[in-house]
Design a protein around this motif. Structure first.
Motif, PDB file in Angstrom:
ATOM      1  N   PRO A 207       0.813  -1.220   0.000  1.00 23.09           N
ATOM      2  CA  PRO A 207       0.000   0.000   0.000  1.00 23.09           C
ATOM      3  C   PRO A 207       0.847   1.271   0.000  1.00 23.09           C
ATOM      4  CG  PRO A 207      -0.094  -1.093   2.135  1.00 23.09           C
ATOM      5  CD  PRO A 207       0.562  -2.043   1.191  1.00 23.09           C
ATOM      6  N   ALA A 208       2.110   1.162   0.422  1.00 23.74           N
ATOM      7  CA  ALA A 208       2.986   2.334   0.391  1.00 23.74           C
ATOM      8  C   ALA A 208       3.298   2.774  -1.032  1.00 23.74           C
ATOM      9  CB  ALA A 208       4.281   2.032   1.135  1.00 23.74           C
ATOM     10  N   GLU A 209       3.069   1.899  -2.020  1.00 24.73           N
ATOM     11  CA  GLU A 209       3.238   2.283  -3.418  1.00 24.73           C
ATOM     12  C   GLU A 209       2.040   3.071  -3.935  1.00 24.73           C
ATOM     13  OE1 GLU A 209       4.958  -0.896  -6.006  1.00 24.73           O
ATOM     14  OE2 GLU A 209       4.787  -2.124  -4.200  1.00 24.73           O
ATOM     15  N   ILE A 210       0.896   2.950  -3.278  1.00 22.64           N
ATOM     16  CA  ILE A 210      -0.344   3.578  -3.754  1.00 22.64           C
ATOM     17  C   ILE A 210      -0.659   4.828  -2.956  1.00 22.64           C
ATOM     18  CG2 ILE A 210      -2.768   3.142  -4.315  1.00 22.64           C
ATOM     19  CD1 ILE A 210      -2.088   0.123  -3.867  1.00 22.64           C
ATOM     20  N   VAL A 211      -0.597   4.710  -1.644  1.00 22.99           N
ATOM     21  CA  VAL A 211      -0.884   5.861  -0.762  1.00 22.99           C
ATOM     22  C   VAL A 211       0.314   6.053   0.169  1.00 22.99           C
ATOM     23  CG1 VAL A 211      -3.403   5.884  -0.851  1.00 22.99           C
ATOM     24  CG2 VAL A 211      -2.256   4.247   0.655  1.00 22.99           C
ATOM     25  N   PRO A 212       1.453   6.474  -0.379  1.00 23.57           N
ATOM     26  CA  PRO A 212       2.675   6.568   0.422  1.00 23.57           C
ATOM     27  C   PRO A 212       2.558   7.552   1.579  1.00 23.57           C
ATOM     28  CG  PRO A 212       2.969   7.662  -1.691  1.00 23.57           C
ATOM     29  CD  PRO A 212       1.675   6.912  -1.772  1.00 23.57           C
ATOM     30  N   GLU A 213       1.722   8.569   1.424  1.00 19.68           N
ATOM     31  CA  GLU A 213       1.632   9.598   2.455  1.00 19.68           C
ATOM     32  C   GLU A 213       0.909   9.122   3.702  1.00 19.68           C
ATOM     33  OE1 GLU A 213      -2.198   9.574   0.330  1.00 19.68           O
ATOM     34  OE2 GLU A 213      -0.093   9.438  -0.274  1.00 19.68           O
ATOM     35  N   ARG A 214       0.240   7.946   3.651  1.00 18.86           N
ATOM     36  CA  ARG A 214      -0.509   7.460   4.809  1.00 18.86           C
ATOM     37  C   ARG A 214      -0.162   6.009   5.165  1.00 18.86           C
ATOM     38  NH1 ARG A 214      -5.433   8.686   5.087  1.00 18.86           N
ATOM     39  NH2 ARG A 214      -5.496  10.296   3.465  1.00 18.86           N
ATOM     40  N   THR A 215       1.011   5.515   4.741  1.00 18.71           N
ATOM     41  CA  THR A 215       1.373   4.122   5.010  1.00 18.71           C
ATOM     42  C   THR A 215       2.702   4.021   5.735  1.00 18.71           C
ATOM     43  OG1 THR A 215       0.202   3.385   3.011  1.00 18.71           O
ATOM     44  CG2 THR A 215       1.767   1.848   4.007  1.00 18.71           C
ATOM     45  N   VAL A 216       2.689   3.356   6.888  1.00 19.10           N
ATOM     46  CA  VAL A 216       3.902   2.965   7.608  1.00 19.10           C
ATOM     47  C   VAL A 216       4.150   1.494   7.294  1.00 19.10           C
ATOM     48  CG1 VAL A 216       5.015   2.699   9.858  1.00 19.10           C
ATOM     49  CG2 VAL A 216       3.421   4.601   9.459  1.00 19.10           C
TER      50      VAL A 216
END
Length: 426
Positions: free
Chosen positions: A211-220
């Protein structure tokens, strides 16, 4: 508040009984039983001089290596957005302390998630997983769960995804990850993506999407070395935080918690992290061999469960299978097996096979499901080396013998208890 971790407790009890002479097969604990890679041991010794505390977030060389690890996986990362810790488990706990709101979890899930949420004074909100995989909530059920939680006065703000999954040994396909990322964006959720099994894909060419590839600003993203390299006892974990103000605020909260709880990752292990996360050839070769071994043995246990009549998702990552004996409910009930607890107890007491009952993972107590951790079948250090090198590790005598006992225990489930043939003769 809560009980001790059930997998650690049960595995310890099983090992005590084995030491007392009972030839039990232990499938309770998700430890990657692998020999220590010699190059890692050399780095540990070479780092013995690193005796000072060092930075709370981790030494510069180690954080740089972790940033490079993520970059090679399509996630450009600034070393300033990396935090190291003695294992990924304390990082997950610190995230619960640093972030606000209640936590949405898949059901079933690793047995540590919910207790950590409760320790942080928050509410775990379990959502069933989809039919195709574990480790993520079903998107439709997730939307409904968020609405109901808010109506009941809860504040769901964190979404935990396990990619790949413990306990089912599967991972979510890219389309499903995209759908969940869309839900997180629409509902303003922070995603915690536990990717400690990412390097244990059975098929290295399988499509994996973070998911960090799609919504990097909200994924740890959290990870570590315990599963891919079999050094769980060394306790090396890492987290990648989003760039930008929101990610920095969460990172700062985790670092503040770390400064009061574990101070810093031990210096010698910073050196191990700097070496291992840089992924030299020795590390890449070991991880590939380990993934092949884990896949072969997990598939063998899966085949025995399905042959006995269970439904079970084919394992695609990690070293777990999660069979469902619902098709055998009627004959099992005649022997007093009506849920996960009685199923696990029967397998232990009458089949000599120890598993982790599904209700301990947040599953429905009435369901006939359990987790089997297949990585405990590899034997001692020399046997583990043989298994890593073998073209077919399931044919090795020490593994084949345990697989035969598992097969017998599964197939005898509906035949009545009979005598316990696994206890040591007096």
């Amino acid at each position: 508040m809560t009980q001790p971790s059930p997998n650690l407790t049960l595995s310890h009890l099983v090992e005590q009984r084995r030491a007392a002479g009972e030839p039990l097969v232990n499938l309770t604990f998700g430890e990657a039983r692998l020999p220590v890679l010699p190059e890692l041991a050399q780095q540990l010794a070479a780092g013995a001089h690193r005796a000072s505390y060092g930075p709370v977030a981790g030494a510069e060389d180690a954080r740089g290596a972790v940033a490079g690890y993520f970059e090679r996986r399509g996630l450009p990362t600034d070393p300033a957005d990396i935090v190291l810790a003695p294992g990924s488990k304390p990082l997950l706990m610190a995230l619960n302390l640093a972030a606000d709101g209640d936590v949405l979890l898949p059901r079933p899930a690793w047995n540590t998630y919910a207790p950590q949420v409760r320790y942080a004074g928050r509410e775990p909100l379990a959502v069933p997983v989809p039919d195709v995989c574990g480790g993520v909530p079903d998107p439709g059920a997730l939307r409904g769960a968020i609405r109901r939680a808010r109506a009941a006065g809860h504040t769901p703000r964190l979404l935990v995804l396990t990619l790949p999954d413990n306990p089912t040994g599967t991972f979510a396909p890219p389309d499903l990850v995209r759908e969940l990322a869309a839900v997180a964006e629409a509902e303003d959720l922070l995603i915690v993506s536990d990717e400690i099994y990412r390097d244990v894909l059975h098929d290295p060419a399988a499509p994996f999407l973070s998911p960090a590839e799609i919504v990097p600003e909200r994924t740890v993203v959290t990870t570590g070395l315990s599963k891919s390299l079999g050094i769980g006892g060394w306790r090396v974990g890492a987290a990648r935080f989003p760039a930008g103000p929101r990610g920095r605020a969460v990172r700062d909260g985790v670092v503040a918690a770390a400064s009061e709880i574990w101070s810093t990752l031990a210096g010698p292990l910073q050196q191990v992290a700097a070496y291992a996360f840089a992924e030299p050839e020795s590390v890449r070769t070991r991880m590939a061999a380990a993934a092949r071994l884990h896949g072969a043995v997990a598939r063998a246990v899966h085949a025995r469960a399905t042959a006995a009549g269970a439904h079970c998702r084919p394992p695609t990552a990690g070293f777990y299978v999660y069979p469902d004996f619902e098709p055998l409910r009627a004959p099992l009930a005649r022997h007093g097996i009506t849920g996960s607890a009685s199923l696990a107890a029967h397998l232990l007491d009458h089949g000599g096979v120890a598993v982790l009952a599904g209700h301990l993972l947040g599953d429905d107590p009435a369901a006939l499901r359990f987790k089997a951790a297949t990585s405990l079948l590899y034997g001692d250090t020399e046997q583990q080396l043989s298994a890593l090198r073998a073209e077919d590790p399931t044919a090795l005598p020490h593994i084949a013998g345990q697989l035969a006992r598992i097969e017998e225990a599964f197939t005898r489930l509906t035949k009545g208890p009979g005598p316990h043939r696994n206890r040591r003769s007096s």
